[in-house]
Design an enzyme around this catalytic site. Structure first.
Site, PDB file in Angstrom:
ATOM      1  N   SER A 155     -37.491 105.889  -5.255  1.00 52.25           N
ATOM      2  CA  SER A 155     -37.176 106.970  -4.297  1.00 52.25           C
ATOM      3  C   SER A 155     -36.686 108.361  -5.831  1.00 52.25           C
ATOM      4  O   SER A 155     -37.781 108.214  -6.593  1.00 52.25           O
ATOM      5  CB  SER A 155     -35.892 107.188  -3.741  1.00 52.25           C
ATOM      6  OG  SER A 155     -35.298 108.084  -3.462  1.00 52.25           O
ATOM      7  N   ASP A 250     -40.597 106.251   6.350  1.00 52.85           N
ATOM      8  CA  ASP A 250     -40.182 107.064   5.590  1.00 52.85           C
ATOM      9  C   ASP A 250     -39.643 108.491   5.543  1.00 52.85           C
ATOM     10  O   ASP A 250     -41.997 108.896   5.602  1.00 52.85           O
ATOM     11  CB  ASP A 250     -40.621 106.681   4.475  1.00 52.85           C
ATOM     12  CG  ASP A 250     -39.583 107.145   2.936  1.00 52.85           C
ATOM     13  OD1 ASP A 250     -38.389 107.723   3.171  1.00 52.85           O
ATOM     14  OD2 ASP A 250     -39.299 106.834   1.667  1.00 52.85           O
ATOM     15  N   HIS A 280     -37.268 103.757   3.941  1.00 51.57           N
ATOM     16  CA  HIS A 280     -36.616 104.765   2.690  1.00 51.57           C
ATOM     17  C   HIS A 280     -35.151 103.763   2.399  1.00 51.57           C
ATOM     18  O   HIS A 280     -33.736 103.291   2.941  1.00 51.57           O
ATOM     19  CB  HIS A 280     -35.898 105.922   2.414  1.00 51.57           C
ATOM     20  CG  HIS A 280     -35.860 106.877   1.218  1.00 51.57           C
ATOM     21  ND1 HIS A 280     -37.032 106.340   1.171  1.00 51.57           N
ATOM     22  CD2 HIS A 280     -34.616 106.694   0.649  1.00 51.57           C
ATOM     23  CE1 HIS A 280     -36.363 107.573  -0.923  1.00 51.57           C
ATOM     24  NE2 HIS A 280     -35.103 106.808  -0.267  1.00 51.57           N
TER      25      HIS A 280
END
Length: 311
Positions: A155, A250, A280
């Protein structure tokens, strides 16, 4: 209907019952997440130790060093955790970093960069770069091979890894041999098709992304800084080989794929993979997605074996 992995669907059913974080202050969210369950059996290593890294004359940050079994010297992998630049720490990726160290036979250095909104852009990415320089300077002390040096993260950790790679190129810093980018945000405009398709209910809502971004950036101009939004950079040449891994369900999927394609346009060696059925954040949840994390790490190992990182 989204193609959700059954385990991801089960996870989301519980996750979506939680209070929306974008309606809380960062301190409250951090305290809430620190109490979340999900302990796992930790993989053994030769050694795990915490160290402090100076990032200015008056400040320092912590890191955790994972040393695999074997004689070495080992390749070095500098890892940055996710959490929207606001949340997360080295504990949140402890189990994943252990797996990376064991499977890639690398020394992993997991970095506790300072968080927003207390420390806004560019402080987190500057911390990330200071950690890279520290590892390059001191890696041989803990049996690392500084000529085989990777950066990566999940991320926003992937976002920081992109910024660090560009900084190292621009500042003629340490020679990075590989980037590992796991569902990274690459354009803080948040305007792709996947941002619309998965805007709510898939683990990272669009409203949460805006909350993270607004805490991270100091002003509107920062949104267009290439160290924050690498996809809009006018020059991605001369960057290390990269593997970009996204999750099918995501909001960040399309910009991750777009970044991989743009790197290729600049002549950078790139591998791209989209984890089917995933959402995610899966890489930081070993208790929920152990098989998926194992699969992702296997792809990372294969990629690294094709670079001078493993030569």
């Amino acid at each position: 209907m989204a193609n959700l992995d059954p385990q991801a669907e089960k996870y989301l059913q519980a996750f979506n019952q939680m209070p929306p974080i974008h309606k809380m202050d960062p301190k409250t969210v951090r305290e809430m997440l620190s109490k979340a369950p999900g302990k796992v059996t930790l993989e053994p290593l030769s050694r795990v130790e915490d160290k402090m890294i100076p990032v200015s004359l008056d400040d320092e940050i912590s890191c955790r060093i994972y040393v695999p079994k074997g004689e070495g010297p080992f390749p070095l992998f500098v890892y940055y955790h996710g959490g929207g630049w606001v949340l997360g720490d080295i504990e949140s990726v402890d189990s994943s970093c252990r797996m990376i160290a064991n499977r890639t036979e690398s020394i992993v250095v997991s970095v506790n960069y300072r968080l927003a909104p207390e420390y806004k852009f560019p402080i987190p990415v500057e911390d990330a770069y200071a950690a890279l320089e520290w590892v390059y300077k001191n890696g041989s002390i803990f049996n690392g091979d500084i000529t085989r040096l990777a950066v990566g993260g999940d991320s926003v950790g992937g976002n920081l890894a992109t910024g660090v790679s560009m900084m190292a190129r621009d500042r003629k810093g340490p020679d990075i041999t590989a980037q590992v980018l796991i569902y990274p945000p690459t354009n803080l405009e948040f305007n792709t098709e996947s941002h619309q398709k998965f805007s709510k209910g898939f683990g990272l809502d669009r409203e949460q992304l805006v909350w993270f971004r607004d805490h991270y950036l100091g002003n509107e101009e920062d949104r267009y800084n290439e160290y924050a939004s690498p996809l809009i950079s006018k020059n991605l040449s001369g960057l290390p080989p990269a593997i970009v891994i996204t999750a099918e369900n995501d909001v960040l999927r399309d910009e991750g794929r777009a970044y991989a394609e743009r790197l290729k346009c600049f002549g950078v060696q790139v591998e791209y993979s989209c984890e089917a059925g995933m959402i995610h954040g899966f890489f930081a949840h070993m208790a929920v997605f152990p098989k998926n994390i194992e699969s992702t790490v296997s792809k990372i190992c294969k990629f690294l074996s094709n670079t001078k990182y493993k030569s």
